[in-house]
Each structure stands twice: as structure tokens, then as C-alpha cells.
Scaffold this motif. Sequence first.
Motif, PDB file in Angstrom:
ATOM      1  N   ALA A 179      -8.563  -8.605  -1.637  1.00 14.21           N
ATOM      2  CA  ALA A 179      -8.193  -7.189  -1.550  1.00 14.21           C
ATOM      3  C   ALA A 179      -9.436  -6.320  -1.365  1.00 14.21           C
ATOM      4  CB  ALA A 179      -7.429  -6.774  -2.796  1.00 14.21           C
ATOM      5  N   SER A 181     -12.080  -7.206   0.192  1.00 15.44           N
ATOM      6  CA  SER A 181     -12.565  -7.422   1.564  1.00 15.44           C
ATOM      7  C   SER A 181     -11.548  -7.028   2.613  1.00 15.44           C
ATOM      8  CB  SER A 181     -12.944  -8.896   1.738  1.00 15.44           C
ATOM      9  OG  SER A 181     -13.903  -9.288   0.789  1.00 15.44           O
ATOM     10  N   ASN A 182     -10.444  -6.391   2.188  1.00 15.73           N
ATOM     11  CA  ASN A 182      -9.379  -5.981   3.107  1.00 15.73           C
ATOM     12  C   ASN A 182      -8.787  -7.169   3.853  1.00 15.73           C
ATOM     13  OD1 ASN A 182      -9.667  -3.211   2.462  1.00 15.73           O
ATOM     14  ND2 ASN A 182     -11.365  -3.025   3.919  1.00 15.73           N
ATOM     15  N   THR A 184      -5.757 -10.145   3.827  1.00 13.27           N
ATOM     16  CA  THR A 184      -4.455 -10.438   3.266  1.00 13.27           C
ATOM     17  C   THR A 184      -4.533 -11.717   2.441  1.00 13.27           C
ATOM     18  OG1 THR A 184      -2.159 -10.971   3.768  1.00 13.27           O
ATOM     19  CG2 THR A 184      -3.802 -11.669   5.375  1.00 13.27           C
TER      20      THR A 184
END
Length: 604
Positions: A179, A181-182, A184
Motif C-alpha cells: 500500500a 508503494s501504491n 495492489t
Amino acid sequence: MTSKTDTTCKIFSFQDYKSSPDPIFEISAECLQPSPVPIIIDNGSFQTRAGWACKGNELGAPRLLFKSVAARSRGAARSETQIGNDISNLEPVRWLLKSQFDRNVVVNFEIQELMFDYIFSHLGVVTEGSVEHPIVLTEAPCNPLHSRQMMSELLFECYRVPHVSYGVDCLYSLYYNNALSNLTHQNTGIVLSSGYHCSHILPVINGRLDAGNCKRVNVGGSQAASYLQRLLQLKYPGHLAAVTLSRMEELLHEHSYTATDYHQELEKWRSVEFYEQEVHRMQLPFSAKGLGGVVSVEERQERRTQQLRRLQEINARRREEKLQQDQERLDKLLTVQELLEDGYLEQFHKNLVQLNMDSAEELQSYINKLSLVVEQGRQRLLQASEMEQPMDEGDGVTEMDPDFSEENTETEKPVQPVFNMAEYHQLFVGTERLRVSEILFQPSLIGEDQMGMMETLQYVLAGYTPEQQEALARNVFLTGGNLQYPGMKERIERELLAMRPFQSHFQVMMASRPAVDAWYGARDWALEHPPGGAGWISRQDYEEKGGEYLSEHCASNVFIPMKIAKPVPRLAEPLLVPITTMTAASPDSVSASPSTFTLAPTQT
């Protein structure tokens, strides 16, 4: 040891951290409205972390962090048990310490109940008979069904919680860092986790744990601390009591590192310059009072003078006492001789018998000898008193002992060694700094007959197709408190480079905070998944599906229900018939005792 100290050496002191009791917090209104906020408990084998599933810097961080130990003696009441930070110093009560874990699995639920009581009371949950807040609890990878069943029974039956959710701590850490590191969480990768008791290799396929290929290595932080303690106790047998397990854990956390190439790094330590530059000198506490320290030649001469004076005084006192005893004995014998001279023969013979003598000649001979001894004693006392007079003037030592001459004193000055007590109480931690972390890769160093963490990783990857191996190797995630050694990421990258095929790709990522990211991952998961949805076990689910039931989610174990075999019905008991006794006269007639029976054989 000499006082010569290199200015480039690194001298450190043990901090000897003392824990202070945790405060008892008051529950915030934000944690009660509009509905009770879940309590997040990271139930670690080394440290327990607990707090609220809230956002923000104050409530959104763990409120309680304490070691997962309880000091409870046999027969002590529950109120006398000390838990976590209530124990300021673990060493005096280490033999009393108990944990709820056997390796990384909870087995002692009596201690686990004490931990829950401690958490709920310090978080301010004061509801009588029940806890109205949902619980998010971490558990071990591939946790046994029996352990989960006992944990659910404890939470639902004892504390009557409304909902419970179980998840794996290292998967929560992966969830949290993805999360950040963006990324999924629906991805493929492999998680390397090392905790206090053991390490795990967990493959994640499409966001879900592949439980069938998980592996555990029974090496962790506790084995590293014990190994370091043995190394230093063998190296410094004079400081066995000072080399405690708590100090070894401090050395692990703050002074150890992982070598990228273990054997090459050991070769560097053979160099004297490298050793002097990299060795860490750990200063042990000591008291300089009464330990001597630096003593000059003049002080040593003064001490010897005082010792000589004391010896002379003792000898003079003994001579005086001996002379007095001999004089009293001589006076008594002379009194007996006067009885003979005065004509008191009867009294004279009685005294001779008491003196164990036979005749007057023997008495006279003994008087002559004793008189000579008394005279010699008086002369020695006179000589001793004459020899003590120069000592009062300051030069008696030179006259009485030639070893104290000025010539000898001058020759001793340049070669007199100086003992540095502070340096004597130092631990030189050299190659031990990298040897303790190496047991993760070579468990044979501590006698463990199993593969290292990277060999196990290679074995796990070999169970997948080349395409899956490539996907797993592209996301190798490191988490756990025992992987925080400097150089750990570089070492794992080097090992992966050696085991992966030519021109294949891999990526290693370390957790932002390997020790506490599991708690933050569980908090974020609870914020995104409110109680009652997927991943939560309600009290109705517990009653209908059993305590071992698990509602799966992205960071949980895989629930594999096991069919319990029904017990085989027992065979019918054989009948009891009377014992018959045959008679020789008539084969057909029988006689039997009515109180004696035997088992009849089963007919087929």
C-alpha cells in the motif's frame, strides 16, 4: 593488559535498558462511536503490540509494546504475576519467565489469557464480563487447527468478543508495504520472514498464500542470542555472570551485521589494521574502589614499610608474651626449690609430683635451662627495640632489607607494568559481529541439521514452473525483526544472483519497519474491512462451524477443514458363563462353583 589504547578503537557501553510499567490508558470516545473500534493485537513471540484501528498519529500507533513473557512462580496468584514491562530487569527472574509460545505456535493458553487481561486493562476496556470490541489477531503461518480452536474458544467464551479476525503477521507487513508503494496486494511474490524463534519462506500466488509450499527454518533471534552468549562466555570465562542474555540481545540489535561474502569477510578480520578498526570494545560496568589501580614505586615502598612494621610489632608482642610465660614458670620452680631449702620436704615432694619430676637434681637442671631461655629472650627484646629506632627516622627499611635499596628502586621504575582495570572489563567483539547472523544461512554453525534460509528458498522455488519462479523472484519481500542486520538485503541479493538462471531478473525489497509493519498492516486491513464482512468470524460462525473455523482474506492462512474420523464402535462384550469341572467317574456330569465365572469363546 596494558594501558596502551589505540585512539581509533571503538569503545561502547552496554545500555542495560530498564523497562518501565505501561500506563493504563483511558478509552477515547473515538474508539466507541459510532461503533466499537477493533483492537489490533500483533501477538509476536518476542514482543506483543496492541492498539486501536484508528487513523492519526496518536491513536493510529501501537499503544502497548511489551515483551511476550510473564514472571509467575509456581503456586503464585494471578495478581502476583508480572507481565511484559512490569518486569524492569529480566535477568534476576529469567528462571521464572514463561511464554505462551512453543517456537511460534501458541500452546500455553493460561499465559495467553494473562496477556489478554493485561492488554484489555491497559487499553482502558473496563466492561464487566465481556469485551465489546472486535479483535484482529495475528497467528503463525499454517497455524495448527487446535491452536486456533483454543484461541477462538478463549476469545468467544471467556471475553465474549463480537468478532475475531486472524491473519499472518508477515502477510500483513506485505499488505502494508504494498500500500505504501501504491501496489495492489493481488500480486505474486515470496516473503522471507525471520522472527524470534524461527524463520519462514512463504510463497504468495495472486495475492493468496500458497500454504502447501510454505517452509519453516527453526533458526531465529533467540538462537542467535544464545550462540553469541556461548561465544563470549568461552572467550571471557572470567566474565560469565556479566555476559547475560539481555546484553547479547542488545549486541545483536545494535552491533551485529551480515557479511555479503562470509568467508571473504573472515579473511579481512585476519588483518591487524582491519581488526583494530572494526572491533567493538564493550565496556562492562565495574567498581574501581579497592581494586588497586596505578601504584607508584614510592607507594609500594611505603606499603612494604608499613607491613614490615606490623610484622615487627607482632613478633615483639609474641616475644614479650613468651618471656612473661617463661618468667612465671621460672618463678614457680624457684618457689618449689625454696621449700627444699627451708626444710619443708613433704610439700616439696608433692610439688615435684605435680611438676612431673622425680628428683631435686632434675628440678635444678630445669631451672638452669629456663633461666638461660629467659635471659636470651630479654636480650632479643633489647636488640629489637634498638633496631626499631632508625625506622622512626625514615631509613629503617634500607637498613633491615637490602631489597629496598635506592639502586633496586631505580631499576624497577622503567619496567613497572601498570594494570588498567577498565580495559580488563572490556569485551572485544570482533568476528562475533558477523558470525551470529550467519546462522540464518548456515544453521550447522549451531548444530542444527537443516537447510539454511536461502537453500530452503531455492527448494521452494524448485516446486514451481519456470514462469512462476520468475514471477516469485521478481518480488522477494523481507520482514521480521531478525532481518534488520545491516547488509542483510545485499547478502540475499547475492545469494539470489548465484541461484537464479543466467540473465533472469529478481528484486528484493525490505519492509520499511520490519518489526512493527505487521501491526500497521493489520490496522489498515481492519479500516478497509469493517466487522461483519469477509475475513471476520462472528460468534454465530464460531458456534455453528467450530473454533477451528477461519474466514479467509488476503493476509490470512488458508482454511483447510479436516474431517474428524468418527470413533469405531466397540465390539459387544462376551458373555460370562460358569466354569465347569469334569469328573472322572461320569463324563456327562458337571460340577461348578456358583461364584466363579470365565469368558466364553466367541463362535464363528
